[in-house]
Design a protein around this motif. Structure first.
Motif, PDB file in Angstrom:
ATOM      1  N   GLY A 179       0.783  -1.225   0.000  1.00 57.44           N
ATOM      2  CA  GLY A 179       0.000   0.000   0.000  1.00 57.44           C
ATOM      3  C   GLY A 179       0.817   1.278   0.000  1.00 57.44           C
ATOM      4  O   GLY A 179       0.267   2.358   0.221  1.00 57.44           O
ATOM      5  N   ILE A 180       2.124   1.184  -0.271  1.00 56.30           N
ATOM      6  CA  ILE A 180       3.002   2.346  -0.186  1.00 56.30           C
ATOM      7  C   ILE A 180       3.870   2.463  -1.438  1.00 56.30           C
ATOM      8  O   ILE A 180       4.382   1.470  -1.958  1.00 56.30           O
ATOM      9  CB  ILE A 180       3.918   2.247   1.057  1.00 56.30           C
ATOM     10  N   ILE A 181       4.026   3.689  -1.925  1.00 54.33           N
ATOM     11  CA  ILE A 181       5.027   4.021  -2.940  1.00 54.33           C
ATOM     12  C   ILE A 181       6.031   4.936  -2.252  1.00 54.33           C
ATOM     13  O   ILE A 181       5.686   6.025  -1.795  1.00 54.33           O
ATOM     14  CB  ILE A 181       4.403   4.724  -4.160  1.00 54.33           C
ATOM     15  N   SER A 222      13.319  15.843   2.154  1.00 58.41           N
ATOM     16  CA  SER A 222      14.119  14.722   1.673  1.00 58.41           C
ATOM     17  C   SER A 222      15.598  14.934   1.997  1.00 58.41           C
ATOM     18  O   SER A 222      16.295  14.006   2.429  1.00 58.41           O
ATOM     19  CB  SER A 222      13.924  14.552   0.165  1.00 58.41           C
ATOM     20  N   LYS A 223      16.086  16.147   1.788  1.00 60.36           N
ATOM     21  CA  LYS A 223      17.493  16.450   2.048  1.00 60.36           C
ATOM     22  C   LYS A 223      17.835  16.271   3.525  1.00 60.36           C
ATOM     23  O   LYS A 223      18.956  15.876   3.872  1.00 60.36           O
ATOM     24  CB  LYS A 223      17.806  17.880   1.605  1.00 60.36           C
ATOM     25  N   GLN A 224      16.858  16.556   4.402  1.00 60.88           N
ATOM     26  CA  GLN A 224      17.080  16.395   5.831  1.00 60.88           C
ATOM     27  C   GLN A 224      16.894  14.956   6.303  1.00 60.88           C
ATOM     28  O   GLN A 224      16.996  14.668   7.495  1.00 60.88           O
ATOM     29  CB  GLN A 224      16.128  17.312   6.599  1.00 60.88           C
ATOM     30  N   GLY A 225      16.625  14.045   5.365  1.00 62.58           N
ATOM     31  CA  GLY A 225      16.553  12.628   5.699  1.00 62.58           C
ATOM     32  C   GLY A 225      15.188  12.121   6.107  1.00 62.58           C
ATOM     33  O   GLY A 225      15.072  10.964   6.555  1.00 62.58           O
ATOM     34  N   PHE A 226      14.141  12.925   5.936  1.00 62.64           N
ATOM     35  CA  PHE A 226      12.803  12.472   6.288  1.00 62.64           C
ATOM     36  C   PHE A 226      12.255  11.548   5.201  1.00 62.64           C
ATOM     37  O   PHE A 226      12.438  11.806   4.009  1.00 62.64           O
ATOM     38  CB  PHE A 226      11.859  13.649   6.493  1.00 62.64           C
ATOM     39  N   LYS A 227      11.585  10.498   5.624  1.00 67.76           N
ATOM     40  CA  LYS A 227      11.009   9.552   4.678  1.00 67.76           C
ATOM     41  C   LYS A 227       9.727  10.111   4.092  1.00 67.76           C
ATOM     42  O   LYS A 227       8.872  10.624   4.806  1.00 67.76           O
ATOM     43  CB  LYS A 227      10.730   8.210   5.368  1.00 67.76           C
ATOM     44  N   ILE A 228       9.600   9.998   2.781  1.00 65.35           N
ATOM     45  CA  ILE A 228       8.445  10.499   2.039  1.00 65.35           C
ATOM     46  C   ILE A 228       7.746   9.318   1.381  1.00 65.35           C
ATOM     47  O   ILE A 228       8.390   8.512   0.699  1.00 65.35           O
ATOM     48  CB  ILE A 228       8.886  11.524   0.981  1.00 65.35           C
ATOM     49  N   ILE A 229       6.433   9.223   1.570  1.00 60.63           N
ATOM     50  CA  ILE A 229       5.687   8.115   0.977  1.00 60.63           C
ATOM     51  C   ILE A 229       4.341   8.598   0.448  1.00 60.63           C
ATOM     52  O   ILE A 229       3.820   9.634   0.866  1.00 60.63           O
ATOM     53  CB  ILE A 229       5.442   6.955   1.974  1.00 60.63           C
ATOM     54  N   THR A 230       3.801   7.817  -0.472  1.00 61.81           N
ATOM     55  CA  THR A 230       2.402   7.954  -0.878  1.00 61.81           C
ATOM     56  C   THR A 230       1.708   6.648  -0.559  1.00 61.81           C
ATOM     57  O   THR A 230       2.246   5.573  -0.862  1.00 61.81           O
ATOM     58  CB  THR A 230       2.286   8.242  -2.392  1.00 61.81           C
ATOM     59  N   THR A 231       0.558   6.726   0.073  1.00 64.65           N
ATOM     60  CA  THR A 231      -0.206   5.520   0.338  1.00 64.65           C
ATOM     61  C   THR A 231      -1.372   5.423  -0.646  1.00 64.65           C
ATOM     62  O   THR A 231      -2.127   6.390  -0.827  1.00 64.65           O
ATOM     63  CB  THR A 231      -0.743   5.469   1.787  1.00 64.65           C
ATOM     64  N   THR A 232      -1.483   4.293  -1.290  1.00 60.89           N
ATOM     65  CA  THR A 232      -2.535   4.103  -2.301  1.00 60.89           C
ATOM     66  C   THR A 232      -3.903   3.879  -1.668  1.00 60.89           C
ATOM     67  O   THR A 232      -4.914   3.840  -2.375  1.00 60.89           O
ATOM     68  CB  THR A 232      -2.195   2.914  -3.215  1.00 60.89           C
ATOM     69  N   ASN A 233      -3.950   3.752  -0.351  1.00 57.55           N
ATOM     70  CA  ASN A 233      -5.235   3.550   0.335  1.00 57.55           C
ATOM     71  C   ASN A 233      -5.966   4.867   0.588  1.00 57.55           C
ATOM     72  O   ASN A 233      -7.172   4.872   0.811  1.00 57.55           O
ATOM     73  CB  ASN A 233      -5.007   2.831   1.671  1.00 57.55           C
TER      74      ASN A 233
END
Length: 330
Positions: A179-181, A222-233
């Motif tokens: 469920g994640i990109i 992103s540069k600061q190292g935070f995780k970025i996601i898209t959830t298809t739900n």
């Protein structure tokens, strides 16, 4: 300890769409604790519309830079949602609006901030599904779906693995895992961000006015190292991207030249700022695209090429404020 969530909606001259957006937030299966409406000095009767709908009080408290109304709305299940309406005295653009909204929500102490503009409309389960992934990321996006064609994505998602664009729901489901990109999202369109993220990377860059402020914020995270996601739900509906892309280099590349002086100036300036700080390769690519478009496609349009260079240089050197001479010419 309960987790507190605030929705931030930025608006300008779209009162009917704004009402639809507010109602969609109020009807969420997981309720927010507050809704902050940041109005960029609309002149279409937005304030009166919100009063008529019962979302804000009839008398606003006047401050030096804005007018404010605070009202508590009781839902049928006895949940109380605070609506804070901030009418700015000047139009600060989408960037200024999101800066103001994130700043206020962060300083109030909300754990999560849910960002959107007035022509978006979250699905009834959008926030609930976003919150299911708060243990995985601090920058969580829904699928942003074309509200006229529910099979297409409004803006598309960049697929880092294939270095291509995900344009449809079918493609999004194909590339998702559990469920994640990962590594991609459409910022400021139903995005959920954490208090922790804001505390480390700051607020959206208000100087950008319009176009690119959301990409800059994503790039900064992103540069600061935070995780970025898209959830298809999670699903958020929004009109499709209306940018006109010009085919160049024998139809193999695209070059975007927005219509209107304000949009064109902000787009090229802000891309210059973003690319210089986060991807100098893209700065080089953009410059060569501009050379091809203005010198070959437009047959030696030297004047427009020089404008492009000037606008881009303003971004590289962080020269802000020149967009003011174009405001009102949207």
């Amino acid at each position: 300890m309960s987790v507190r969530t605030c929705a931030v909606i930025v608006t300008y001259n779209r009162k009917k769409l704004l009402v639809n957006c507010i109602n969609a937030v109020l009807l969420q299966s997981k309720h927010v604790d507050a809704i902050y409406i940041i109005d960029n000095n609309s002149n279409d009767g937005t304030t009166d519309e919100l009063i008529s709908e019962g979302f804000i009080e009839g008398v606003l408290k006047v401050y030096e830079d804005c007018s404010v109304s605070i009202k508590n709305i009781a839902l049928t299940n006895s949940k109380i949602i605070e609506i804070l309406y901030v009418r700015l005295n000047t139009n600060t653009g989408g960037a200024g609006g999101f800066h103001e909204g994130v700043k206020r929500a962060y300083e109030t102490g909300f754990d999560y901030i849910w960002l959107m503009d007035d022509d978006g409309k979250p699905d009834v389960n959008c926030l609930e599904n976003l919150c299911q992934h708060t243990d995985k990321a601090d920058f969580i996006g829904p699928l942003v779906i074309d509200d006229f064609n529910n099979k297409s994505l409004s803006f598309g998602l960049y697929n880092k693995k294939t270095r291509s664009k995900i344009s449809s729901i079918e493609q999004a489901y194909y590339f998702q895992k559990n469920g994640i990109i990962e590594g991609t999202a459409n910022p400021f369109n139903g995005i959920l961000i954490s208090n922790k993220l804001v505390s480390e990377i700051g607020f959206p860059k208000k100087e950008m006015f319009i176009w690119g402020d959301e990409i800059e914020y994503l790039s900064r995270a992103s540069k600061q190292g935070f995780k970025i996601i898209t959830t298809t739900n999670a699903k958020h509906f929004h009109p499709t991207d209306r940018q006109k892309a010009n085919l160049i280099f024998f139809g193999k590349l695209l070059f975007i030249e927005p219509e209107g002086n304000l949009r064109k100036y902000c787009y090229f300036r802000n891309r210059g700022y973003i690319n210089f700080r986060y991807s100098k390769v893209n700065l080089f690519i953009d410059f060569n695209k501009a050379l091809w478009f203005y010198l070959i496609i437009n047959k030696l349009s030297i004047n427009n090429l020089m404008k492009y260079i000037s606008y881009t240089f303003d971004g590289i050197t962080s020269r802000w404020g020149k967009e003011k001479k174009y405001i009102g010419k949207l």
